[in-house]
Design a protein around this motif. Structure first.
Motif, PDB file in Angstrom:
ATOM      1  N   GLY A  59       5.541  -5.185  -8.823  1.00 23.37           N
ATOM      2  CA  GLY A  59       6.325  -4.137  -9.474  1.00 23.37           C
ATOM      3  C   GLY A  59       5.525  -3.095 -10.233  1.00 23.37           C
ATOM      4  O   GLY A  59       6.085  -2.116 -10.710  1.00 23.37           O
ATOM      5  N   GLY A  60       4.219  -3.278 -10.372  1.00 21.88           N
ATOM      6  CA  GLY A  60       3.388  -2.332 -11.114  1.00 21.88           C
ATOM      7  C   GLY A  60       2.368  -1.645 -10.223  1.00 21.88           C
ATOM      8  O   GLY A  60       2.040  -2.117  -9.136  1.00 21.88           O
ATOM      9  N   SER A  61       1.871  -0.511 -10.702  1.00 22.15           N
ATOM     10  CA  SER A  61       0.869   0.255  -9.959  1.00 22.15           C
ATOM     11  C   SER A  61      -0.537  -0.225 -10.283  1.00 22.15           C
ATOM     12  O   SER A  61      -0.863  -0.500 -11.438  1.00 22.15           O
ATOM     13  CB  SER A  61       0.960   1.739 -10.318  1.00 22.15           C
ATOM     14  OG  SER A  61       2.092   2.321  -9.727  1.00 22.15           O
ATOM     15  N   VAL A  62      -1.366  -0.306  -9.251  1.00 23.75           N
ATOM     16  CA  VAL A  62      -2.807  -0.534  -9.376  1.00 23.75           C
ATOM     17  C   VAL A  62      -3.458   0.488  -8.460  1.00 23.75           C
ATOM     18  O   VAL A  62      -3.054   0.657  -7.310  1.00 23.75           O
ATOM     19  CB  VAL A  62      -3.213  -1.960  -8.947  1.00 23.75           C
ATOM     20  CG1 VAL A  62      -4.725  -2.118  -8.946  1.00 23.75           C
ATOM     21  CG2 VAL A  62      -2.558  -3.009  -9.831  1.00 23.75           C
ATOM     22  N   MET A  63      -4.433   1.197  -8.993  1.00 24.73           N
ATOM     23  CA  MET A  63      -5.189   2.148  -8.186  1.00 24.73           C
ATOM     24  C   MET A  63      -6.620   1.643  -8.079  1.00 24.73           C
ATOM     25  O   MET A  63      -7.094   0.904  -8.942  1.00 24.73           O
ATOM     26  CB  MET A  63      -5.137   3.533  -8.815  1.00 24.73           C
ATOM     27  CG  MET A  63      -3.723   4.087  -8.870  1.00 24.73           C
ATOM     28  SD  MET A  63      -3.612   5.773  -9.516  1.00 24.73           S
ATOM     29  CE  MET A  63      -4.200   5.554 -11.185  1.00 24.73           C
ATOM     30  N   LEU A  64      -7.301   2.038  -7.013  1.00 19.16           N
ATOM     31  CA  LEU A  64      -8.694   1.623  -6.851  1.00 19.16           C
ATOM     32  C   LEU A  64      -9.433   2.634  -5.994  1.00 19.16           C
ATOM     33  O   LEU A  64      -8.831   3.456  -5.309  1.00 19.16           O
ATOM     34  CB  LEU A  64      -8.779   0.217  -6.259  1.00 19.16           C
ATOM     35  CG  LEU A  64      -8.220  -0.020  -4.856  1.00 19.16           C
ATOM     36  CD1 LEU A  64      -9.288   0.177  -3.794  1.00 19.16           C
ATOM     37  CD2 LEU A  64      -7.669  -1.432  -4.776  1.00 19.16           C
ATOM     38  N   HIS A  65     -10.744   2.545  -6.073  1.00 19.52           N
ATOM     39  CA  HIS A  65     -11.627   3.385  -5.263  1.00 19.52           C
ATOM     40  C   HIS A  65     -12.987   2.707  -5.161  1.00 19.52           C
ATOM     41  O   HIS A  65     -13.338   1.863  -5.987  1.00 19.52           O
ATOM     42  CB  HIS A  65     -11.790   4.779  -5.879  1.00 19.52           C
ATOM     43  CG  HIS A  65     -12.462   4.750  -7.220  1.00 19.52           C
ATOM     44  ND1 HIS A  65     -11.781   4.512  -8.385  1.00 19.52           N
ATOM     45  CD2 HIS A  65     -13.755   4.899  -7.563  1.00 19.52           C
ATOM     46  CE1 HIS A  65     -12.624   4.534  -9.403  1.00 19.52           C
ATOM     47  NE2 HIS A  65     -13.828   4.761  -8.930  1.00 19.52           N
ATOM     48  N   ASP A  66     -13.735   3.079  -4.132  1.00 18.71           N
ATOM     49  CA  ASP A  66     -15.119   2.621  -4.032  1.00 18.71           C
ATOM     50  C   ASP A  66     -15.946   3.260  -5.137  1.00 18.71           C
ATOM     51  O   ASP A  66     -15.591   4.323  -5.658  1.00 18.71           O
ATOM     52  CB  ASP A  66     -15.723   3.029  -2.682  1.00 18.71           C
ATOM     53  CG  ASP A  66     -15.372   2.052  -1.579  1.00 18.71           C
ATOM     54  OD1 ASP A  66     -15.603   0.841  -1.759  1.00 18.71           O
ATOM     55  OD2 ASP A  66     -14.869   2.493  -0.532  1.00 18.71           O
ATOM     56  N   GLU A  67     -17.063   2.625  -5.465  1.00 21.77           N
ATOM     57  CA  GLU A  67     -17.954   3.250  -6.440  1.00 21.77           C
ATOM     58  C   GLU A  67     -18.642   4.459  -5.791  1.00 21.77           C
ATOM     59  O   GLU A  67     -18.882   4.478  -4.588  1.00 21.77           O
ATOM     60  CB  GLU A  67     -18.983   2.249  -6.972  1.00 21.77           C
ATOM     61  CG  GLU A  67     -19.976   1.741  -5.937  1.00 21.77           C
ATOM     62  CD  GLU A  67     -20.959   0.737  -6.507  1.00 21.77           C
ATOM     63  OE1 GLU A  67     -21.251   0.782  -7.718  1.00 21.77           O
ATOM     64  OE2 GLU A  67     -21.437  -0.092  -5.735  1.00 21.77           O
ATOM     65  N   VAL A 102       0.858  -1.183   0.000  1.00 22.32           N
ATOM     66  CA  VAL A 102       0.000   0.000   0.000  1.00 22.32           C
ATOM     67  C   VAL A 102       0.894   1.233   0.000  1.00 22.32           C
ATOM     68  O   VAL A 102       1.644   1.465   0.935  1.00 22.32           O
ATOM     69  CB  VAL A 102      -0.937   0.018   1.221  1.00 22.32           C
ATOM     70  CG1 VAL A 102      -1.794   1.278   1.223  1.00 22.32           C
ATOM     71  CG2 VAL A 102      -1.800  -1.235   1.249  1.00 22.32           C
ATOM     72  N   LEU A 103       0.802   2.011  -1.077  1.00 20.70           N
ATOM     73  CA  LEU A 103       1.590   3.231  -1.184  1.00 20.70           C
ATOM     74  C   LEU A 103       0.847   4.440  -0.653  1.00 20.70           C
ATOM     75  O   LEU A 103       1.445   5.364  -0.117  1.00 20.70           O
ATOM     76  CB  LEU A 103       2.014   3.460  -2.636  1.00 20.70           C
ATOM     77  CG  LEU A 103       2.846   2.331  -3.254  1.00 20.70           C
ATOM     78  CD1 LEU A 103       3.145   2.631  -4.712  1.00 20.70           C
ATOM     79  CD2 LEU A 103       4.123   2.093  -2.469  1.00 20.70           C
ATOM     80  N   ARG A 104      -0.483   4.422  -0.818  1.00 16.94           N
ATOM     81  CA  ARG A 104      -1.271   5.561  -0.343  1.00 16.94           C
ATOM     82  C   ARG A 104      -2.748   5.186  -0.329  1.00 16.94           C
ATOM     83  O   ARG A 104      -3.228   4.499  -1.216  1.00 16.94           O
ATOM     84  CB  ARG A 104      -1.079   6.758  -1.259  1.00 16.94           C
ATOM     85  CG  ARG A 104      -1.888   7.963  -0.815  1.00 16.94           C
ATOM     86  CD  ARG A 104      -1.209   9.229  -1.114  1.00 16.94           C
ATOM     87  NE  ARG A 104      -1.930  10.307  -0.449  1.00 16.94           N
ATOM     88  CZ  ARG A 104      -1.791  11.549  -0.766  1.00 16.94           C
ATOM     89  NH1 ARG A 104      -0.950  11.895  -1.708  1.00 16.94           N
ATOM     90  NH2 ARG A 104      -2.457  12.484  -0.139  1.00 16.94           N
ATOM     91  N   THR A 105      -3.444   5.651   0.669  1.00 15.94           N
ATOM     92  CA  THR A 105      -4.905   5.563   0.701  1.00 15.94           C
ATOM     93  C   THR A 105      -5.462   6.910   1.130  1.00 15.94           C
ATOM     94  O   THR A 105      -4.825   7.643   1.893  1.00 15.94           O
ATOM     95  CB  THR A 105      -5.427   4.466   1.669  1.00 15.94           C
ATOM     96  OG1 THR A 105      -4.989   4.758   2.982  1.00 15.94           O
ATOM     97  CG2 THR A 105      -4.972   3.080   1.255  1.00 15.94           C
ATOM     98  N   MET A 106      -6.659   7.212   0.622  1.00 10.91           N
ATOM     99  CA  MET A 106      -7.350   8.452   0.982  1.00 10.91           C
ATOM    100  C   MET A 106      -8.827   8.116   1.192  1.00 10.91           C
ATOM    101  O   MET A 106      -9.510   7.710   0.247  1.00 10.91           O
ATOM    102  CB  MET A 106      -7.214   9.491  -0.138  1.00 10.91           C
ATOM    103  CG  MET A 106      -5.792   9.941  -0.337  1.00 10.91           C
ATOM    104  SD  MET A 106      -5.453  11.096  -1.723  1.00 10.91           S
ATOM    105  CE  MET A 106      -6.991  11.599  -2.350  1.00 10.91           C
ATOM    106  N   PRO A 107      -9.320   8.270   2.415  1.00 12.10           N
ATOM    107  CA  PRO A 107     -10.742   8.026   2.651  1.00 12.10           C
ATOM    108  C   PRO A 107     -11.592   9.123   2.029  1.00 12.10           C
ATOM    109  O   PRO A 107     -11.132  10.259   1.859  1.00 12.10           O
ATOM    110  CB  PRO A 107     -10.860   8.032   4.173  1.00 12.10           C
ATOM    111  CG  PRO A 107      -9.695   8.841   4.645  1.00 12.10           C
ATOM    112  CD  PRO A 107      -8.609   8.664   3.626  1.00 12.10           C
TER     113      PRO A 107
END
Length: 140
Positions: A61-69, A40-45
């Protein structure tokens, strides 16, 4: 003082940005840590304190980003992911596969030696996203 934006997102290349249905963003972060060894590199509520506005992970080794709908922003609800498979080319397909299954992924296409020279299979994570895992078959 300016907000530190390091690790907010990748600095180049192409990175998937996953929408996680049903307020499962934090659970998805935890699943990807268990299943794929995500860092985990960063989270923002989100401002509502219940949803995840943004997460930046490093997987293999790769980036994946995600967020709630956020249906109030685009009108969509209960997003069902389809049409994309996220591929992990790894050193040991069996190890990665088994770890993902134990964490809760469901096999879609069984892990097996393939004609093109990889040990390869596909699975679905608990949030509906499809992943493939492959590793070059070692001879000898």
């Amino acid at each position: 003082m300016a907000e530190d934006r390091t690790q907010q997102g990748p600095t180049g290349g192409v990175a998937p940005h996953l929408t996680i249905p049903s307020r499962g963003g934090q659970a998805a972060v935890e699943f990807y840590q268990r299943a794929f060894g995500a860092e985990v590199l960063r989270t923002m509520p989100a401002e509502d304190g219940e949803r995840l506005m943004h997460a930046h992970l490093r997987i293999n080794g790769g980036s994946v980003m995600l967020h709630d709908e956020f249906p109030e922003m685009n009108g969509e609800q209960d997003i069902v992911p389809k049409g994309v498979v996220l591929h992990l080319q790894v050193d040991d397909a069996d190890e990665w596969w088994n770890r993902a299954i134990v964490a809760g992924a469901v096999p879609v296409y069984p892990l097996a030696d393939q004609f093109w020279g990889d040990r390869y299979g596909q699975l679905r994570d608990p949030f509906g996203h499809s992943w493939s895992i492959g590793a070059t078959i070692r001879k000898g």
